[in-house]
Scaffold this motif. Structure first.
Motif, PDB file in Angstrom:
ATOM      1  N   ARG A 187       0.877  -1.228  -0.044  1.00  0.00           N
ATOM      2  CA  ARG A 187      -0.115   0.238   0.003  1.00  0.00           C
ATOM      3  C   ARG A 187       0.964   1.337   0.150  1.00  0.00           C
ATOM      4  NH1 ARG A 187      -3.645  -0.365   4.638  1.00  0.00           N
ATOM      5  NH2 ARG A 187      -4.871  -1.868   3.527  1.00  0.00           N
ATOM      6  N   ALA A 202       2.187   1.657  -3.398  1.00  0.00           N
ATOM      7  CA  ALA A 202       1.601   1.853  -4.465  1.00  0.00           C
ATOM      8  C   ALA A 202       0.956   3.553  -4.118  1.00  0.00           C
ATOM      9  CB  ALA A 202       0.168   1.125  -4.072  1.00  0.00           C
ATOM     10  N   PRO A 208      -8.230   1.728  -3.527  1.00  0.00           N
ATOM     11  CA  PRO A 208      -9.105   0.335  -3.040  1.00  0.00           C
ATOM     12  C   PRO A 208      -9.071   0.203  -1.619  1.00  0.00           C
ATOM     13  CG  PRO A 208      -7.112   0.074  -4.510  1.00  0.00           C
ATOM     14  CD  PRO A 208      -7.276   1.753  -4.283  1.00  0.00           C
ATOM     15  N   LEU A 229      -6.255  -4.682  -0.953  1.00  0.00           N
ATOM     16  CA  LEU A 229      -5.209  -4.941  -2.043  1.00  0.00           C
ATOM     17  C   LEU A 229      -5.208  -6.152  -2.211  1.00  0.00           C
ATOM     18  CD1 LEU A 229      -2.332  -2.263  -1.583  1.00  0.00           C
ATOM     19  CD2 LEU A 229      -3.880  -2.402  -3.070  1.00  0.00           C
ATOM     20  N   ILE A 280      -5.809  -7.743  -5.628  1.00  0.00           N
ATOM     21  CA  ILE A 280      -4.569  -7.306  -6.605  1.00  0.00           C
ATOM     22  C   ILE A 280      -3.321  -8.051  -6.277  1.00  0.00           C
ATOM     23  CG2 ILE A 280      -3.007  -5.260  -7.127  1.00  0.00           C
ATOM     24  CD1 ILE A 280      -5.323  -3.408  -6.379  1.00  0.00           C
ATOM     25  N   GLY A 302      -3.996 -11.425  -7.786  1.00  0.00           N
ATOM     26  CA  GLY A 302      -3.739 -11.617  -9.176  1.00  0.00           C
ATOM     27  C   GLY A 302      -2.337 -11.575  -9.601  1.00  0.00           C
ATOM     28  N   VAL A 303      -1.516 -10.695  -8.925  1.00  0.00           N
ATOM     29  CA  VAL A 303      -0.107 -10.657  -9.578  1.00  0.00           C
ATOM     30  C   VAL A 303       0.505 -11.922  -8.774  1.00  0.00           C
ATOM     31  CG1 VAL A 303       2.047  -9.532  -8.682  1.00  0.00           C
ATOM     32  CG2 VAL A 303       0.017  -8.402  -9.153  1.00  0.00           C
TER      33      VAL A 303
END
Length: 114
Positions: free
Chosen positions: A56, A59, A86, A89, A92, A95-96
Motif C-alpha cells: 500500500r 502504491a 481500493p 489490495l 490485486i 492476481g499478481v
C-alpha cells in the motif's frame, strides 16, 4: 549448617516438586503442536499485514493516509471517488501472485520440452 529436621526436608521436597510440576506444565504447553501451530499462524498473519502495508505504501508513494482507510471518509469535492483508493489490495496481490505462478509454470514447461 544443613537443616536435618525431617519435617522441614519433606516440606522442601514438596515445594520443589510443586515448582517442578509448574515448570514441566509450562514446557508442555509451550511445545504442544496446537500452540506451535497457533504461533505460526499468528506470525504468518503479521507478516501478511506487513506485506499489505508495504504494498500500500509503495502504491501510494507514502504512508497510506488514514482518512482513506474508512469508506466514505472523503468526499467528491476533493476529486476522490468512493472506489479509490481500493479498500483492499488482497485481490490485486492475489492476481499478481497468480500471474507469477503461471509465468513460472510456462517457463518450466518450455525448459523441459527443450
Amino acid at each position: 549448617m544443613a537443616d536435618t529436621d525431617p519435617e522441614a526436608l519433606e516440606k522442601d521436597i514438596e515445594r520443589t516438586r510443586a515448582e517442578l510440576a509448574v515448570t514441566v506444565d509450562a514446557i508442555v504447553d509451550r511445545v504442544s503442536p496446537k500452540r506451535v501451530a497457533g504461533r505460526g499462524v499468528a506470525k504468518a498473519k503479521a507478516n501478511a499485514e506487513q506485506l499489505v502495508t508495504a504494498a500500500r505504501d509503495m502504491a501510494f508513494g507514502v504512508a497510506y493516509p488514514a482518512k482513506y482507510a474508512e469508506p466514505g471518509a472523503y468526499g467528491e469535492e476533493d476529486g476522490w471517488h468512493d472506489d479509490f483508493p481500493p479498500r483492499s489490495l488482497a485481490p490485486i496481490l492475489i492476481g499478481v501472485g497468480a500471474v507469477v505462478v503461471v509465468g513460472a509454470a510456462i517457463a518450466l514447461w518450455r525448459r523441459r520440452r527443450a
